[in-house]
Design a protein around this motif. Structure first.
Motif, PDB file in Angstrom:
ATOM      1  N   GLY A   5      49.181  25.086  42.133  1.00  0.00           N
ATOM      2  CA  GLY A   5      49.086  25.373  40.713  1.00  0.00           C
ATOM      3  C   GLY A   5      50.005  26.499  40.311  1.00  0.00           C
ATOM      4  O   GLY A   5      50.553  27.221  41.156  1.00  0.00           O
ATOM      5  N   TYR A   6      50.170  26.621  39.024  1.00  0.00           N
ATOM      6  CA  TYR A   6      50.992  27.663  38.425  1.00  0.00           C
ATOM      7  C   TYR A   6      50.142  28.410  37.412  1.00  0.00           C
ATOM      8  O   TYR A   6      49.333  27.799  36.716  1.00  0.00           O
ATOM      9  CB  TYR A   6      52.191  27.062  37.679  1.00  0.00           C
ATOM     10  CG  TYR A   6      53.098  26.229  38.524  1.00  0.00           C
ATOM     11  CD1 TYR A   6      54.188  26.796  39.166  1.00  0.00           C
ATOM     12  CD2 TYR A   6      52.898  24.865  38.665  1.00  0.00           C
ATOM     13  CE1 TYR A   6      55.037  26.023  39.931  1.00  0.00           C
ATOM     14  CE2 TYR A   6      53.742  24.083  39.424  1.00  0.00           C
ATOM     15  CZ  TYR A   6      54.818  24.666  40.062  1.00  0.00           C
ATOM     16  OH  TYR A   6      55.658  23.902  40.814  1.00  0.00           O
ATOM     17  N   LYS A   7      50.349  29.698  37.293  1.00  0.00           N
ATOM     18  CA  LYS A   7      49.672  30.464  36.255  1.00  0.00           C
ATOM     19  C   LYS A   7      50.306  30.147  34.906  1.00  0.00           C
ATOM     20  O   LYS A   7      51.503  29.868  34.813  1.00  0.00           O
ATOM     21  CB  LYS A   7      49.789  31.967  36.527  1.00  0.00           C
ATOM     22  CG  LYS A   7      48.911  32.433  37.644  1.00  0.00           C
ATOM     23  CD  LYS A   7      48.931  33.939  37.709  1.00  0.00           C
ATOM     24  CE  LYS A   7      47.919  34.400  38.731  1.00  0.00           C
ATOM     25  NZ  LYS A   7      47.734  35.841  38.694  1.00  0.00           N
ATOM     26  N   ASN A   8      49.501  30.204  33.879  1.00  0.00           N
ATOM     27  CA  ASN A   8      49.973  29.982  32.518  1.00  0.00           C
ATOM     28  C   ASN A   8      50.489  31.316  31.977  1.00  0.00           C
ATOM     29  O   ASN A   8      49.783  32.041  31.305  1.00  0.00           O
ATOM     30  CB  ASN A   8      48.835  29.431  31.659  1.00  0.00           C
ATOM     31  CG  ASN A   8      49.319  28.958  30.321  1.00  0.00           C
ATOM     32  OD1 ASN A   8      50.514  28.838  30.078  1.00  0.00           O
ATOM     33  ND2 ASN A   8      48.391  28.688  29.431  1.00  0.00           N
ATOM     34  N   VAL A  17      56.552  30.314  40.669  1.00  0.00           N
ATOM     35  CA  VAL A  17      56.413  29.816  42.038  1.00  0.00           C
ATOM     36  C   VAL A  17      55.010  29.239  42.190  1.00  0.00           C
ATOM     37  O   VAL A  17      54.035  29.882  41.812  1.00  0.00           O
ATOM     38  CB  VAL A  17      56.628  30.960  43.053  1.00  0.00           C
ATOM     39  CG1 VAL A  17      56.451  30.465  44.477  1.00  0.00           C
ATOM     40  CG2 VAL A  17      57.983  31.607  42.861  1.00  0.00           C
ATOM     41  N   PRO A  18      54.882  28.022  42.755  1.00  0.00           N
ATOM     42  CA  PRO A  18      53.546  27.454  42.923  1.00  0.00           C
ATOM     43  C   PRO A  18      52.748  28.203  43.980  1.00  0.00           C
ATOM     44  O   PRO A  18      53.292  28.691  44.964  1.00  0.00           O
ATOM     45  CB  PRO A  18      53.826  26.019  43.363  1.00  0.00           C
ATOM     46  CG  PRO A  18      55.174  26.071  43.993  1.00  0.00           C
ATOM     47  CD  PRO A  18      55.930  27.148  43.277  1.00  0.00           C
ATOM     48  N   ASP A  19      51.449  28.286  43.750  1.00  0.00           N
ATOM     49  CA  ASP A  19      50.524  28.859  44.715  1.00  0.00           C
ATOM     50  C   ASP A  19      49.595  27.759  45.206  1.00  0.00           C
ATOM     51  O   ASP A  19      49.181  26.902  44.419  1.00  0.00           O
ATOM     52  CB  ASP A  19      49.655  29.946  44.069  1.00  0.00           C
ATOM     53  CG  ASP A  19      50.393  31.252  43.861  1.00  0.00           C
ATOM     54  OD1 ASP A  19      51.287  31.565  44.670  1.00  0.00           O
ATOM     55  OD2 ASP A  19      50.076  31.957  42.896  1.00  0.00           O
ATOM     56  N   GLU A  20      49.264  27.792  46.498  1.00  0.00           N
ATOM     57  CA  GLU A  20      48.263  26.864  47.011  1.00  0.00           C
ATOM     58  C   GLU A  20      46.902  27.358  46.543  1.00  0.00           C
ATOM     59  O   GLU A  20      46.586  28.546  46.646  1.00  0.00           O
ATOM     60  CB  GLU A  20      48.307  26.786  48.531  1.00  0.00           C
ATOM     61  CG  GLU A  20      47.426  25.696  49.072  1.00  0.00           C
ATOM     62  CD  GLU A  20      47.637  25.443  50.545  1.00  0.00           C
ATOM     63  OE1 GLU A  20      46.836  24.678  51.096  1.00  0.00           O
ATOM     64  OE2 GLU A  20      48.569  26.000  51.144  1.00  0.00           O
ATOM     65  N   LEU A  21      46.110  26.456  45.981  1.00  0.00           N
ATOM     66  CA  LEU A  21      44.820  26.806  45.411  1.00  0.00           C
ATOM     67  C   LEU A  21      43.684  26.393  46.332  1.00  0.00           C
ATOM     68  O   LEU A  21      43.780  25.392  47.045  1.00  0.00           O
ATOM     69  CB  LEU A  21      44.646  26.117  44.053  1.00  0.00           C
ATOM     70  CG  LEU A  21      45.739  26.360  43.015  1.00  0.00           C
ATOM     71  CD1 LEU A  21      45.478  25.525  41.769  1.00  0.00           C
ATOM     72  CD2 LEU A  21      45.832  27.835  42.672  1.00  0.00           C
ATOM     73  N   ALA A  22      42.599  27.138  46.285  1.00  0.00           N
ATOM     74  CA  ALA A  22      41.406  26.818  47.058  1.00  0.00           C
ATOM     75  C   ALA A  22      40.452  25.935  46.271  1.00  0.00           C
ATOM     76  O   ALA A  22      39.620  25.234  46.846  1.00  0.00           O
ATOM     77  CB  ALA A  22      40.686  28.101  47.469  1.00  0.00           C
ATOM     78  N   GLU A  23      40.569  25.964  44.955  1.00  0.00           N
ATOM     79  CA  GLU A  23      39.647  25.221  44.097  1.00  0.00           C
ATOM     80  C   GLU A  23      40.330  24.949  42.768  1.00  0.00           C
ATOM     81  O   GLU A  23      41.145  25.738  42.304  1.00  0.00           O
ATOM     82  CB  GLU A  23      38.396  26.059  43.856  1.00  0.00           C
ATOM     83  CG  GLU A  23      37.381  25.412  42.947  1.00  0.00           C
ATOM     84  CD  GLU A  23      36.148  26.297  42.773  1.00  0.00           C
ATOM     85  OE1 GLU A  23      35.688  26.410  41.629  1.00  0.00           O
ATOM     86  OE2 GLU A  23      35.661  26.854  43.760  1.00  0.00           O
TER      87      GLU A  23
END
Length: 81
Positions: A5-8, A17-23
């Motif tokens: 996901g990406y922050k808005n 930069v995309p981050d791997e998300l846990a949820e």
């Protein structure tokens, strides 16, 4: 399966930069969830038919009612199950 996901935020495109998300949490109506489910099933069918060339699909390209929503993208995994 991994979820990214990406922050808005108001960052420049080169700084995002995309981050791997846990949820993830989908805040959606019944109708939206059914449309998303159809999109995911259709993407799986397309991937299965053309696995060597299939890379990704955007929900908003498949259903214009999602054009103003955050991007929902299905991307082919490098591992096949």
């Amino acid at each position: 399966m991994k979820i990214y996901g990406y922050k808005n935020t108001e960052l420049a495109s080169e700084d995002i930069v995309p981050d791997e998300l846990a949820e993830i949490t989908l805040v959606a109506s019944v109708q939206e969830l059914r449309k998303i489910a159809r999109f995911i099933n259709s993407a799986a069918d397309d991937m299965e038919r053309d696995n060597s060339n299939w890379e990704h699909r955007h929900l908003s390209d498949a259903d214009k009612s999602f054009e103003g929503s955050p991007q929902f993208v299905v991307y082919r995994s490098n591992t096949q199950n």
